[in-house]
Design a protein around this motif. Structure first.
Motif, PDB file in Angstrom:
ATOM      1  N   GLY A  41      -3.724  -1.914   5.106  1.00 39.07           N
ATOM      2  CA  GLY A  41      -2.782  -2.543   4.281  1.00 39.07           C
ATOM      3  C   GLY A  41      -2.947  -3.191   3.813  1.00 39.07           C
ATOM      4  O   GLY A  41      -3.254  -4.085   2.530  1.00 39.07           O
ATOM      5  N   ARG A  51       2.585   2.131  -2.874  1.00 40.49           N
ATOM      6  CA  ARG A  51       1.084   2.153  -4.646  1.00 40.49           C
ATOM      7  C   ARG A  51       1.316   3.686  -4.329  1.00 40.49           C
ATOM      8  O   ARG A  51       1.140   3.827  -5.539  1.00 40.49           O
ATOM      9  CB  ARG A  51       0.295   1.907  -3.967  1.00 40.49           C
ATOM     10  CG  ARG A  51      -1.197   1.104  -5.430  1.00 40.49           C
ATOM     11  CD  ARG A  51      -2.332   1.022  -4.472  1.00 40.49           C
ATOM     12  NE  ARG A  51      -2.462   1.535  -3.211  1.00 40.49           N
ATOM     13  CZ  ARG A  51      -4.206   2.449  -3.933  1.00 40.49           C
ATOM     14  NH1 ARG A  51      -4.472   3.269  -4.606  1.00 40.49           N
ATOM     15  NH2 ARG A  51      -4.347   3.420  -2.664  1.00 40.49           N
ATOM     16  N   ARG A 106      -6.131  -4.327   2.794  1.00 39.19           N
ATOM     17  CA  ARG A 106      -6.877  -4.008   1.577  1.00 39.19           C
ATOM     18  C   ARG A 106      -5.747  -5.410   0.175  1.00 39.19           C
ATOM     19  O   ARG A 106      -6.735  -6.069  -0.435  1.00 39.19           O
ATOM     20  CB  ARG A 106      -5.852  -2.999   0.810  1.00 39.19           C
ATOM     21  CG  ARG A 106      -5.865  -2.661  -0.931  1.00 39.19           C
ATOM     22  CD  ARG A 106      -5.081  -0.919  -1.235  1.00 39.19           C
ATOM     23  NE  ARG A 106      -4.564  -1.338  -2.445  1.00 39.19           N
ATOM     24  CZ  ARG A 106      -5.984  -0.108  -3.139  1.00 39.19           C
ATOM     25  NH1 ARG A 106      -6.561   0.633  -2.335  1.00 39.19           N
ATOM     26  NH2 ARG A 106      -5.590   0.022  -4.351  1.00 39.19           N
ATOM     27  N   PRO A 132      -0.940   2.754   4.899  1.00 39.04           N
ATOM     28  CA  PRO A 132      -0.723   1.702   5.061  1.00 39.04           C
ATOM     29  C   PRO A 132      -1.244   0.706   5.867  1.00 39.04           C
ATOM     30  O   PRO A 132      -1.403  -0.582   5.524  1.00 39.04           O
ATOM     31  CB  PRO A 132       0.850   1.680   4.458  1.00 39.04           C
ATOM     32  CG  PRO A 132       0.697   3.166   3.871  1.00 39.04           C
ATOM     33  CD  PRO A 132      -0.460   4.267   4.727  1.00 39.04           C
ATOM     34  N   GLU A 176       0.692  -1.064  -0.088  1.00 42.33           N
ATOM     35  CA  GLU A 176       0.146   0.315  -0.267  1.00 42.33           C
ATOM     36  C   GLU A 176       0.768   1.551   0.381  1.00 42.33           C
ATOM     37  O   GLU A 176       0.585   2.208  -0.847  1.00 42.33           O
ATOM     38  CB  GLU A 176      -0.659  -0.178   0.965  1.00 42.33           C
ATOM     39  CG  GLU A 176      -1.998   1.049   1.394  1.00 42.33           C
ATOM     40  CD  GLU A 176      -2.860   1.066   0.002  1.00 42.33           C
ATOM     41  OE1 GLU A 176      -3.012   0.663  -0.551  1.00 42.33           O
ATOM     42  OE2 GLU A 176      -3.549   2.099   0.050  1.00 42.33           O
TER      43      GLU A 176
END
Lengths: 184, 184, 184, 184
Positions: free
Chosen positions: B135, A142, B138, B131, A139
């Motif tokens: 994170g 990203r 996700r 994150p 993440e």
DNA sequence: AATGAATGAGCCTTCATTCAT
DNA sequence: GATGAATGAAGGCTCATTCAT
């Protein structure tokens, strides 16, 4: 395709001589990128014991993306895309020769298995180890890929690595760690 | 576009009467989906105090995707895509009216700020809170969307929520937690 | 070309060493096929007198296609195609060395000439002899090539041969024939 | 396709709005042409009794090609092509709604049936009637289409029509004809 | 506001041909 | 004479967008 032709310097026909499809070309690029990333992570795994190994994985992950930002961006986006995984399903039914898809998770589990058995790593549903260890880094990357400021990644390295360990380590190992690491 | 026309039941002309082009339509769908997700998470934030709040965020995140798998898949993929963020940059230079992009992180930081100040949440680079908290979920959802087995998500809910707290909580709050939660 | 390469076992370059281009290769195949057919028919002509000769032509025509169905199919289709005849026109203007195109008709007329003079064959516009004698067989073969059932061709042989004679023979020869052939 | 676009004056997209394929467009043109030809022949059939009917068919066939040389050339060539008949086979398995393929032969046989029963037409394998009646004309037209001299077709009309009758008529009807037609 | 046929630039792909080895 | 990778023009087709009704 035209862009690729221009960048590669090859002719249209030559590209199609090597890759049957646009999709196959995309797939080849994706597999090469993923393979490069997996290799970097594997190296970290095998060289270390538990605690250092976990942190090494995260470091390797972040470092690889820092060094291969463009390819990384492609791999990250392609990894999500439906058509690729759909295509992989078809391939799996046909040829068993093709490289497996989600190796990273399996690889990680194989490496973790003994530590889970001896109680130094928490026992969790197996589908959670990868998300917990790599998820935050993924993440973070990203978002980072949009700006690509090198300093940001350096600042994030250690916190992300430590968080990965914290989440995975059994409470007992953790307590001993808390004593050892007074810097936290 | 043709698919959308068929699904919506509207005519080509009608769609273009409401959305200036395909990109705008995609953006509208993306913003609607994201907004729905953010609303779900916001609700969890405001209703709870620190520890419960963190776990509520994770639960809300997972639950929302379970209930909006298709839209969720689109939002997740569109969130990564370059063209959208590139387009958003252009928009920001032109109109300031458009909704901000990375609200979720900002929203989370605003909510966390007091807890960071009073030491109950670790102080980290601000770009790491999202994150670390979201994170893993996700990443888990990203994989889950391919199979969509409902049971898997149920098994993952609590471990993911607890991991989010573990990673964010200051060592002191954590120790107290270790005493409280003997089931771990 | 690729198909031909695969079938022939030769390399691309080798084929182009022997034939200047695709059209020339097609032409070579066509001419070879047509020549084979004409040879078969010529043999029948020279070996027989009028009545038997006519029937022998038809038999030879049908037999040749039965034995060379694939080549026959190609020759039949290529014979119609515009581009070939157009190309032949160009060739005729350039080189006189190339084989003539509509030999079969000329050949037939040369053989028939004496019989037309002596009144045993009806006098017709010269462009009609080939259509009348071969036309029905050609049409029959054209349809037959789609199924290629061997029995069908055997059943058709004699009726087609007799019809060819019937149409060509002068009424007088015909009457005598009617007496002779009571099986009709 | 580009040529068709230019000739039709329509845009690329418009053509593809009406015909799903190049193949479908070709098929539509072929079916329209064939249908036009069959209509012309059907008209001749129904309006006449046996002898005149047979000759009328031939006349109609020749006249139609004289008046529709370009379309005729296309229909004649397309009628032979393998891909069309292969495609028709697929269609026949799917939809039964599509127009039948070799109607002409069936149509002819239906019309001839009573005359075969009463002995005024020779009994032959059913697959031979069309080749015998139309074959010479088809072959003649095939050659004629390359030059397209109008006079040639006029000279051929009657001989071809009479030959068609001669080949089909039962010997008895024929003898009476021989008496009647002293011009031969 | 709605309709859907029409538009045409641009896409992916093919394939006859060339050429260095 | 043989090879087959490389070439690139041209092909069929798609699809976001427009516009007359």
């Amino acid at each position: 395709m035209e862009d690729i032709r221009k960048l590669s310097g090859a002719s249209m026909g030559s590209i199609y001589h090597h890759f049957s499809n646009k999709e196959m070309l995309a797939r080849a690029l994706y597999l090469e990128g993923r393979s490069s990333l997996h290799t970097a992570i594997s190296a970290s795994l095998t060289r270390h014991s538990l605690h250092e190994g976990i942190e090494a994985i995260v470091h390797a992950y972040l470092d690889w993306f820092e060094q291969h930002a463009d390819l990384g961006q492609y791999v990250m986006q392609a990894g999500d895309s439906e058509y690729l995984s759909a295509y992989v399903k078809v391939l799996r039914q046909k040829t068993r020769t093709t490289l497996p898809t989600e190796t990273l998770s399996e690889q990680l589990l194989r490496w973790l298995a003994p530590y889970i058995s001896d109680g130094s790593v928490v026992r969790l549903p197996s589908s959670l180890y990868l998300p917990l260890i790599i998820g935050p880094s993924r993440e973070f990357i990203r978002i980072w890929l949009r700006t690509r400021h090198p300093e940001e990644i350096q600042v994030a390295r250690d916190p992300l690595a430590k968080a990965a360990w914290l989440v995975i380590a059994a409470p007992s190992s953790q307590t001993s760690m808390l004593n050892a690491e007074t810097d936290r």
